[in-house]
Enzyme design. Structure first.
Site, mmCIF file in Angstrom:
data_model
loop_
_atom_site.group_PDB
_atom_site.id
_atom_site.type_symbol
_atom_site.label_atom_id
_atom_site.label_comp_id
_atom_site.label_asym_id
_atom_site.label_seq_id
_atom_site.Cartn_x
_atom_site.Cartn_y
_atom_site.Cartn_z
ATOM 1 N N CYS A 126 0.819 -1.210 0.000
ATOM 2 C CA CYS A 126 0.000 0.000 0.000
ATOM 3 C C CYS A 126 0.847 1.250 0.000
ATOM 4 O O CYS A 126 1.834 1.329 0.725
ATOM 5 C CB CYS A 126 -0.822 0.073 1.282
ATOM 6 S SG CYS A 126 -2.087 -1.131 1.358
ATOM 7 N N ARG B 163 -12.203 0.794 -6.674
ATOM 8 C CA ARG B 163 -11.896 0.527 -5.267
ATOM 9 C C ARG B 163 -11.401 1.817 -4.606
ATOM 10 O O ARG B 163 -11.595 2.051 -3.429
ATOM 11 C CB ARG B 163 -10.807 -0.542 -5.199
ATOM 12 C CG ARG B 163 -10.409 -0.926 -3.801
ATOM 13 C CD ARG B 163 -9.515 -2.170 -3.812
ATOM 14 N NE ARG B 163 -9.538 -2.799 -2.518
ATOM 15 C CZ ARG B 163 -8.753 -2.468 -1.510
ATOM 16 N NH1 ARG B 163 -7.871 -1.505 -1.664
ATOM 17 N NH2 ARG B 163 -8.854 -3.069 -0.352
HETATM 18 P P1 XMP Z 1 -0.833 -7.369 3.206
HETATM 19 O O1 XMP Z 1 -0.041 -6.521 4.160
HETATM 20 O O2 XMP Z 1 -1.333 -8.621 3.829
HETATM 21 O O3 XMP Z 1 -2.115 -6.474 2.843
HETATM 22 O O4 XMP Z 1 -0.065 -7.619 1.941
HETATM 23 C C1 XMP Z 1 -3.143 -6.906 1.997
HETATM 24 C C2 XMP Z 1 -4.237 -5.865 1.954
HETATM 25 O O5 XMP Z 1 -3.781 -4.625 1.410
HETATM 26 C C3 XMP Z 1 -4.871 -3.912 0.841
HETATM 27 N N1 XMP Z 1 -4.491 -3.481 -0.500
HETATM 28 C C4 XMP Z 1 -4.078 -2.252 -0.828
HETATM 29 N N2 XMP Z 1 -4.000 -1.116 -0.104
HETATM 30 N N3 XMP Z 1 -3.171 0.032 -1.985
HETATM 31 C C5 XMP Z 1 -3.554 0.033 -0.696
HETATM 32 O O6 XMP Z 1 -3.485 1.088 -0.061
HETATM 33 C C6 XMP Z 1 -3.220 -1.060 -2.780
HETATM 34 O O7 XMP Z 1 -2.850 -1.025 -3.944
HETATM 35 C C7 XMP Z 1 -3.728 -2.253 -2.171
HETATM 36 N N4 XMP Z 1 -3.944 -3.500 -2.649
HETATM 37 C C8 XMP Z 1 -4.418 -4.224 -1.603
HETATM 38 C C9 XMP Z 1 -6.053 -4.851 0.830
HETATM 39 O O8 XMP Z 1 -6.913 -4.469 1.874
HETATM 40 C C10 XMP Z 1 -5.409 -6.201 1.056
HETATM 41 O O9 XMP Z 1 -6.300 -7.132 1.622
#
Ligand code: XMP
Length: 491
Positions: A308, A404
């Site tokens: 993120c 999203r």
């Molecule tokens: P982890 O830390 O387990 O997090 O890899 C997975 C979660 O991250 C969110 N997610 C995003 N958040 N930009 C964001 O700010 C992104 O591009 C993005 N893609 C995923 C999502 O909630 C996921 O479950």
């Protein structure tokens, strides 16, 4: 104080590394700690872990593996509705006792041995019911039947080689009776037929044994594997199609679900489907208050994810432990389960999330490197990796889900991304990764003296950790010589 200086008297918000579970007296042996939880009001799991709805994490293969191990896979939404429906059906059919007619590979009596051999090889099956044009079952042909004919190499047909004394059963066959039938007659498959002897399905030994192997699997009332799926905040039609396909939980997939238009639409989706509806992501008690009256679950996480960049790009976010606690304060009063989504690197982080009030955790990067995740293994500098990207990254938004982030698709394709595209170490099977995660959570429960997840929520206490305390908590002053299955310093 003036209007702005006032604003600087800010409350502190904490995340995983800021806290630790305070050890307590305990009679709980970790292995016996019960991980059963509710991921939404009507869906209970034996394992409190979900895989993220991301296009480098959860497609049907990973969702099947998750559900077999007792957790829940949440299918991503960079697919069109037809493909998404097919994905749900793949999970739902994966462990079916009776393989349905349309999925059964059949032979016809006039086929040559060579043809049927090639056909079975292509379909990856070791035998097939033989049916005539009216779909009546005439026999069964298996590898054992055809092998002698292949040796001779003549143009014999299926009819000559097949076993024509077939044991069939009717549709109400139970798993136990199927096994008995197969042991008794020393057979591997039982065609299921209707009153007119027409083929309606097939039960295989392999299928029955696979079901028995996964005792803790997440199954619906009909015995099918459970599955979740993400839908865009305004995608009512897609939500209805997935609901019709039998999805168990729909996840409203939005980076900022406290947008009131999103909440209005989520409410509408909830009205029009049978599946449970989890609303997310949110990160404050105010947001929780605005959704607990209709949501079957809430998902927490504004910018904690490993890929993120939301917090850097927008300047907004909530450190995850505080976010979970604020939301859980409200949700617990309405019996709405809370899912902590993002930022979990180690099993200890998950244990802390439960202490902060979560009922389940969602993991992205943790699973992205497994065999079952989409994409192939790449090698860089002699090490193996798999691709992992944020759903708000340029690449992922080009493949679909920009809404999203509540953004229109830009005409010039100049996205303002909120995520990065990356690689994550290759990790092998999902089952062994998940085993490390659940084992670690159970250890945490042992230290706290919690024998269930609800007890973990209520009994645990947290302490604040300094920077020095954090350093102390990781391996230090040594050079790691052997890789541990649940710790790597680069993670
Ligand atoms: P982890 O830390 O387990 O997090 O890899 C997975 C979660 O991250 C969110 N997610 C995003 N958040 N930009 C964001 O700010 C992104 O591009 C993005 N893609 C995923 C999502 O909630 C996921 O479950």
């Amino acid at each position: 104080d003036g209007q702005f200086s006032e604003k600087l008297r800010v409350p502190e918000a904490l995340t995983f590394d800021d806290v630790l579970l305070r050890p307590r007296e305990s009679r709980v042996e970790p292995d016996e700690a019960d991980l059963t939880t509710n991921v939404s009001k009507n869906v209970e799991l034996n394992v409190p872990v979900l895989s993220a709805a991301m296009d480098t994490v959860t497609e049907s293969d990973l969702a099947i593996a998750m559900a077999r191990e007792g957790g829940l896979g949440v299918l991503h939404r960079n697919t069109d509705t037809d493909e998404a429906v097919a994905e749900v059906q793949r999970v739902k059919r994966a462990d079916e006792l009776v393989i349905r007619r349309e999925d059964v590979v059949t032979a016809n009596p006039e086929q040559t041995i060579d043809e049927v051999d090639a056909m079975m090889e292509r379909a990856g099956v070791s035998g097939a019911p033989v049916v005539n044009d009216d779909d009546e079952v005439l026999g069964i042909i298996s590898g054992t039947d055809i092998r002698p004919y292949l040796e001779v190499g003549d143009e014999d047909t299926v009819e000559e080689a097949m076993t024509d004394e077939v044991i069939t059963a009717s549709e109400d066959l139970e798993a136990r009776d199927a096994l008995e039938l197969m042991y008794e007659h020393k057979i591997e498959r039982v065609p299921i037929v209707d009153a007119e002897d027409r083929l309606v399905g097939l039960v295989t030994m392999q299928g029955v044994l696979a079901r028995r192997e996964h005792e803790d699997a997440a199954r619906d009332a009909d015995g099918h594997l459970r599955v979740g799926a993400a839908v865009g905040p305004f995608e009512i039609e897609r939500a209805e199609a997935l609901d019709d396909a039998g999805v168990d939980v729909l996840f409203i997939d939005c980076a900022h679900a406290h947008n009131l238009n999103v909440i209005d639409s989520a409410r509408e989706i909830k009205e029009s489907v049978d599946a449970d509806v989890v609303v997310g992501n949110i990160g404050t008690r105010e947001a929780a208050e605005d959704v607990v009256d209709f949501a079957d679950g809430v998902k927490v996480g504004i910018g904690p994810g490993s890929i993120c960049t939301t917090r850097v790009v927008s300047g907004a976010g909530m450190p995850q432990i505080t976010a979970v606690a604020e939301v859980a304060d409200v949700a617990v009063q309405h019996d709405v389960p809370v899912i902590a989504d993002g930022g979990i690197r180690y099993s200890g982080d998950a244990a802390k999330a439960f202490a902060a009030g979560a009922d389940a955790v969602m993991l992205g990067s943790y699973f992205a490197g497994t065999d079952e995740a989409p994409g192939r293994v790449i090698t860089m500098n002699g090490k193996k990796y798999k691709q992992y990207r944020g759903m708000g990254s340029v690449g992922a938004m080009q493949s679909g889900g920009g809404d999203r982030y509540l953004k229109e698709e830009p005409e010039d394709e100049e996205y303002v991304p909120e995520g990065v595209e990356a690689a994550t170490p290759y990790k092998g099977s999902l089952a062994s990764e998940l085993h490390q995660m659940t084992g670690g959570i159970q250890s945490g429960m042992g230290y706290v003296g919690a024998s269930t997840i609800p007890e973990m929520k209520s009994r645990s206490r947290l302490v604040r950790v300094s920077a020095a305390g954090q350093t102390e908590g990781h391996p230090h002053d040594v050079m790691i010589t052997d890789e541990a299955p649940n710790y790597s310093p680069s993670e």
